[in-house]
Scaffold this motif. Structure first.
Motif, PDB file in Angstrom:
ATOM      1  N   ASP A   1      56.991  73.211  21.525  1.00 49.55           N
ATOM      2  CA  ASP A   1      57.029  73.512  20.083  1.00 49.55           C
ATOM      3  C   ASP A   1      57.218  72.349  19.073  1.00 49.55           C
ATOM      4  OD1 ASP A   1      56.953  76.010  21.109  1.00 49.55           O
ATOM      5  OD2 ASP A   1      59.053  76.911  21.202  1.00 49.55           O
TER       6      ASP A   1
ATOM      7  N   ALA B   1      54.467  70.918  16.921  1.00 53.96           N
ATOM      8  CA  ALA B   1      55.022  70.793  15.204  1.00 53.96           C
ATOM      9  C   ALA B   1      54.607  69.439  15.036  1.00 53.96           C
ATOM     10  CB  ALA B   1      55.824  70.864  15.101  1.00 53.96           C
TER      11      ALA B   1
ATOM     12  N   LYS C   1      55.509  66.832   8.556  1.00 53.87           N
ATOM     13  CA  LYS C   1      56.602  68.003   7.942  1.00 53.87           C
ATOM     14  C   LYS C   1      57.276  68.963   8.782  1.00 53.87           C
ATOM     15  CE  LYS C   1      55.018  65.243   4.058  1.00 53.87           C
ATOM     16  NZ  LYS C   1      53.626  65.129   3.032  1.00 53.87           N
ATOM     17  N   SER C   2      56.319  69.671   9.242  1.00 55.05           N
ATOM     18  CA  SER C   2      57.136  71.143   9.548  1.00 55.05           C
ATOM     19  C   SER C   2      57.701  71.365  11.002  1.00 55.05           C
ATOM     20  CB  SER C   2      55.386  71.985  10.314  1.00 55.05           C
ATOM     21  OG  SER C   2      54.805  71.328  11.142  1.00 55.05           O
TER      22      SER C   2
ATOM     23  N   ASP D   1      60.906  71.367  10.779  1.00 53.01           N
ATOM     24  CA  ASP D   1      62.760  71.807  10.844  1.00 53.01           C
ATOM     25  C   ASP D   1      62.115  73.658  10.564  1.00 53.01           C
ATOM     26  OD1 ASP D   1      60.688  71.954   8.115  1.00 53.01           O
ATOM     27  OD2 ASP D   1      62.618  71.930   7.418  1.00 53.01           O
ATOM     28  N   LYS D   2      60.967  74.073  11.298  1.00 55.13           N
ATOM     29  CA  LYS D   2      60.304  75.778  11.389  1.00 55.13           C
ATOM     30  C   LYS D   2      60.763  75.286  13.121  1.00 55.13           C
ATOM     31  CE  LYS D   2      59.344  74.968   6.336  1.00 55.13           C
ATOM     32  NZ  LYS D   2      60.349  74.749   5.993  1.00 55.13           N
ATOM     33  N   VAL D   3      60.325  74.878  13.680  1.00 56.44           N
ATOM     34  CA  VAL D   3      60.714  75.102  14.782  1.00 56.44           C
ATOM     35  C   VAL D   3      61.925  75.442  15.220  1.00 56.44           C
ATOM     36  CG1 VAL D   3      59.860  74.613  16.877  1.00 56.44           C
ATOM     37  CG2 VAL D   3      59.110  72.754  15.321  1.00 56.44           C
TER      38      VAL D   3
ATOM     39  N   GLU E   1      66.693  72.908   8.912  1.00 61.31           N
ATOM     40  CA  GLU E   1      67.259  73.331   9.933  1.00 61.31           C
ATOM     41  C   GLU E   1      66.154  75.023  10.148  1.00 61.31           C
ATOM     42  OE1 GLU E   1      71.053  75.542  12.089  1.00 61.31           O
ATOM     43  OE2 GLU E   1      71.547  74.215  10.471  1.00 61.31           O
ATOM     44  N   GLY E   2      65.456  74.524  10.794  1.00 67.35           N
ATOM     45  CA  GLY E   2      65.152  75.809  11.222  1.00 67.35           C
ATOM     46  C   GLY E   2      66.024  77.037  12.148  1.00 67.35           C
ATOM     47  N   PRO E   3      65.129  77.765  12.165  1.00 66.52           N
ATOM     48  CA  PRO E   3      65.654  79.681  12.494  1.00 66.52           C
ATOM     49  C   PRO E   3      65.924  78.771  14.111  1.00 66.52           C
ATOM     50  CG  PRO E   3      62.937  79.762  12.938  1.00 66.52           C
ATOM     51  CD  PRO E   3      63.391  77.796  12.516  1.00 66.52           C
TER      52      PRO E   3
END
Length: 137
Positions: A4, A8, A14-15, A17-19, A28-30
């Motif tokens: 993942d 990304a 830039k994404s 932190d969505k992982v 911070e990601g989920p």
């Protein structure tokens, strides 16, 4: 999961932190999720020819299993909480029983830092082990 993170990074750095489970300077990601473990049958046979990872003292031979991951406390004598950011996640009792039922070895080495801090979760696992007739050391 590293795949993942790599996906990304390849599509949009830039994404990151969505992982799930990733922490960057941007945020911070989920919450992290449990990784699906490989089927035990796909990992090959266990034998005396490949110690020490597979044989642990009186549990010889044994298999490792994890009921939970992380720890909600920040004890000064322990570093476990630093690895998971004080998060604590449990496998469902159904998943635990399904995995235990596939283990051929007579011994089980529990990898959890704090497996039974949620009494109901631990009791449910114990009840399901007894009901299913799983016998392990």
């Amino acid at each position: 999961m590293i795949t993942d993170v790599l996906a990304a990074a390849a599509s949009d750095r830039k994404s990151l932190d969505k992982v799930p489970g990733v922490m960057t300077l941007a945020g911070e990601g989920p919450r992290p999720r449990f990784v699906t473990e490989p089927r035990r049958s796909a990992t090959g046979s266990r034998s005396v020819a490949s110690p020490p990872a597979l044989f642990i003292g009186v549990l010889d031979p044994c298999a490792s299993i994890e009921f939970s991951r992380g720890c909600p406390w920040d004890c000064v004598f322990c570093s476990a909480w630093t690895f998971y950011g004080r998060s604590y996640r449990t496998k469902s009792p159904d998943c635990v029983i399904e995995e235990l039922a596939t283990i051929r070895e007579p011994g089980i080495f529990l990898l959890d830092d704090v497996a039974f801090i949620q009494a109901e979760h631990g009791m449910r696992i114990g009840e399901m082990i007894a009901r299913k007739g799983i016998r392990k050391q």
